[in-house]
Design a protein around this motif. Structure first.
Motif, short mmCIF file in Angstrom:
data_model
loop_
_atom_site.label_atom_id
_atom_site.label_comp_id
_atom_site.label_asym_id
_atom_site.label_seq_id
_atom_site.Cartn_x
_atom_site.Cartn_y
_atom_site.Cartn_z
N UNK A 199 -1.08 36.10 34.07
CA UNK A 199 -1.66 34.78 34.24
C UNK A 199 -1.90 34.16 32.86
N UNK A 200 -1.41 32.95 32.64
CA UNK A 200 -1.58 32.26 31.36
C UNK A 200 -2.59 31.13 31.49
N UNK A 201 -3.53 31.08 30.55
CA UNK A 201 -4.45 29.95 30.44
C UNK A 201 -4.37 29.46 29.00
N UNK A 202 -3.85 28.26 28.81
CA UNK A 202 -3.54 27.74 27.49
C UNK A 202 -4.37 26.49 27.19
N UNK A 203 -4.95 26.44 26.01
CA UNK A 203 -5.45 25.19 25.46
C UNK A 203 -4.38 24.66 24.52
N UNK A 204 -3.95 23.43 24.72
CA UNK A 204 -2.88 22.90 23.90
C UNK A 204 -2.98 21.38 23.77
N UNK A 205 -2.49 20.87 22.64
CA UNK A 205 -2.32 19.43 22.46
C UNK A 205 -0.87 19.02 22.74
N UNK A 206 -0.01 20.02 22.96
CA UNK A 206 1.42 19.73 23.09
C UNK A 206 1.78 19.47 24.55
N UNK A 207 2.14 18.24 24.84
CA UNK A 207 2.45 17.86 26.21
C UNK A 207 3.63 18.66 26.76
N UNK A 208 4.61 18.94 25.88
CA UNK A 208 5.79 19.68 26.34
C UNK A 208 5.43 21.10 26.79
N UNK A 209 4.49 21.72 26.08
CA UNK A 209 4.04 23.06 26.47
C UNK A 209 3.24 22.97 27.77
N UNK A 210 2.37 21.97 27.88
CA UNK A 210 1.58 21.81 29.10
C UNK A 210 2.47 21.59 30.32
N UNK A 211 3.56 20.85 30.14
CA UNK A 211 4.45 20.56 31.26
C UNK A 211 5.18 21.79 31.78
N UNK A 212 5.25 22.85 30.96
CA UNK A 212 5.89 24.08 31.41
C UNK A 212 4.96 24.91 32.30
N UNK A 213 3.68 24.59 32.31
CA UNK A 213 2.71 25.33 33.12
C UNK A 213 2.78 24.88 34.58
N UNK A 214 2.37 25.77 35.47
CA UNK A 214 2.40 25.45 36.90
C UNK A 214 1.28 24.50 37.29
N UNK A 215 0.25 24.38 36.44
CA UNK A 215 -0.85 23.45 36.70
C UNK A 215 -1.45 23.03 35.37
N UNK A 216 -2.15 21.91 35.36
CA UNK A 216 -2.84 21.49 34.16
C UNK A 216 -4.12 20.78 34.55
N UNK A 217 -5.09 20.81 33.66
CA UNK A 217 -6.30 20.03 33.86
C UNK A 217 -6.62 19.30 32.57
N UNK A 218 -7.22 18.14 32.74
CA UNK A 218 -7.53 17.26 31.63
C UNK A 218 -9.04 17.14 31.51
N UNK A 219 -9.55 17.54 30.35
CA UNK A 219 -10.98 17.40 30.08
C UNK A 219 -11.21 16.21 29.18
N UNK A 220 -12.24 15.47 29.47
CA UNK A 220 -12.67 14.38 28.59
C UNK A 220 -14.18 14.30 28.66
N UNK A 221 -14.82 14.38 27.50
CA UNK A 221 -16.27 14.33 27.46
C UNK A 221 -16.92 15.46 28.25
N UNK A 222 -16.22 16.60 28.33
CA UNK A 222 -16.77 17.76 29.03
C UNK A 222 -16.61 17.74 30.53
N UNK A 223 -15.94 16.72 31.06
CA UNK A 223 -15.77 16.62 32.51
C UNK A 223 -14.29 16.70 32.87
N UNK A 224 -14.03 17.31 34.01
CA UNK A 224 -12.67 17.44 34.51
C UNK A 224 -12.20 16.10 35.04
N UNK A 225 -11.05 15.64 34.50
CA UNK A 225 -10.55 14.31 34.88
C UNK A 225 -9.50 14.38 35.98
N UNK A 226 -8.59 15.35 35.88
CA UNK A 226 -7.50 15.39 36.84
C UNK A 226 -6.90 16.78 36.83
N UNK A 227 -6.23 17.12 37.90
CA UNK A 227 -5.54 18.39 37.99
C UNK A 227 -4.30 18.21 38.83
N UNK A 228 -3.22 18.90 38.43
CA UNK A 228 -1.98 18.81 39.23
C UNK A 228 -1.53 20.22 39.58
#
Length: 225
Positions: free
Chosen positions: A196-225
């Motif tokens: 199981x991989x859990x990655x913190x990244x700024x690279x969109x291309x790396x994030x797009x290779x993951x099966x899911x992603x979540x977006x944090x802003x101001x400490x709150x979860x914004x979206x998940x796919x």
């Protein structure tokens, strides 16, 4: 659906001082299925690395709970959390955290020796070859570039064949070609070993290779796919 290997419920992290209260994370809930890959993305200061530390049991939340590999972390003391991590978890940090007194081969051998592997030296050599550093096995961290140190750190993380690999900006210090090689290795580990991989990244291309992603802003979860 696969069994979740990480569950977080209503996580918050607050740092208090006499002057103010800083809420780093605010009511974050998520789960990661065994063998999945999750990218945590967001701007600097959004709480990404704090969330990673809480999920791995390196820090404790102000409220909420984390269940890692079936164990509620809040019920474990520091030694028990460390034992759980040693059995199930690998780490790749942006700051490398290599031992300066050990050469590259010895740094990779260390987790193998701690697990009692008699073939530790051979396995470590093979891992260094996989990350393109077979010829640098006898070099110490101070003799390696930042990118080379990161590759040693990733080889070390692979060594214990972890159930879960937490990575904080794993390609952040690497050039494009090396970063692509490391990304391929991460997802090869995910695919071949079911890690199981859990990655913190700024690279969109790396994030797009993951099966899911979540977006944090101001400490709150914004979206998940």
């Amino acid at each position: 659906m696969s069994e979740p290997v990480i569950i977080a419920r209503h996580l918050s992290k607050v740092v208090r001082s006499p002057e103010a209260e800083l809420r780093i994370l605010d009511d974050v809930s998520l789960q990661v299925e065994r063998g999945a890959s999750l990218a945590i993305i967001g701007s600097s200061g959004s709480g990404k690395s704090t969330l990673l530390g809480l999920l791995a049991g390196l820090d404790q939340p102000s409220s909420g709970e984390v269940i890692l590999a079936g164990q509620p972390l809040g019920t474990l003391d520091e030694d028990q959390r460390a034992l759980l991590r040693s059995k199930h978890v690998g780490f790749v940090f942006q700051s490398f955290q290599l031992l300066g007194s050990l050469d590259a081969l010895e740094n990779v051998m260390l987790p193998l020796e701690l697990h009692g592997r008699r073939d530790a030296r051979q396995q470590a050599r093979e891992l260094l070859e996989r990350v393109g550093l077979g010829a640098r096995a006898s070099h110490y961290p101070r003799q390696l570039s930042g990118g080379e140190q990161q590759r040693v750190a990733i080889a070390r993380a692979f060594a214990s064949e972890p159930d879960i690999l937490f990575a904080d900006e794993p390609t952040g210090n690497l050039d494009a070609a090396t970063g692509q090689r490391i990304s391929d290795l991460l997802f090869s580990l995910n695919r071949e070993q079911g890690t199981t991989l859990v990655l913190v990244t700024h690279e969109q291309r790396l994030a797009e290779r993951c099966s899911a992603s979540l977006h944090l802003e101001g400490g709150r979860l914004q979206e998940q796919r």
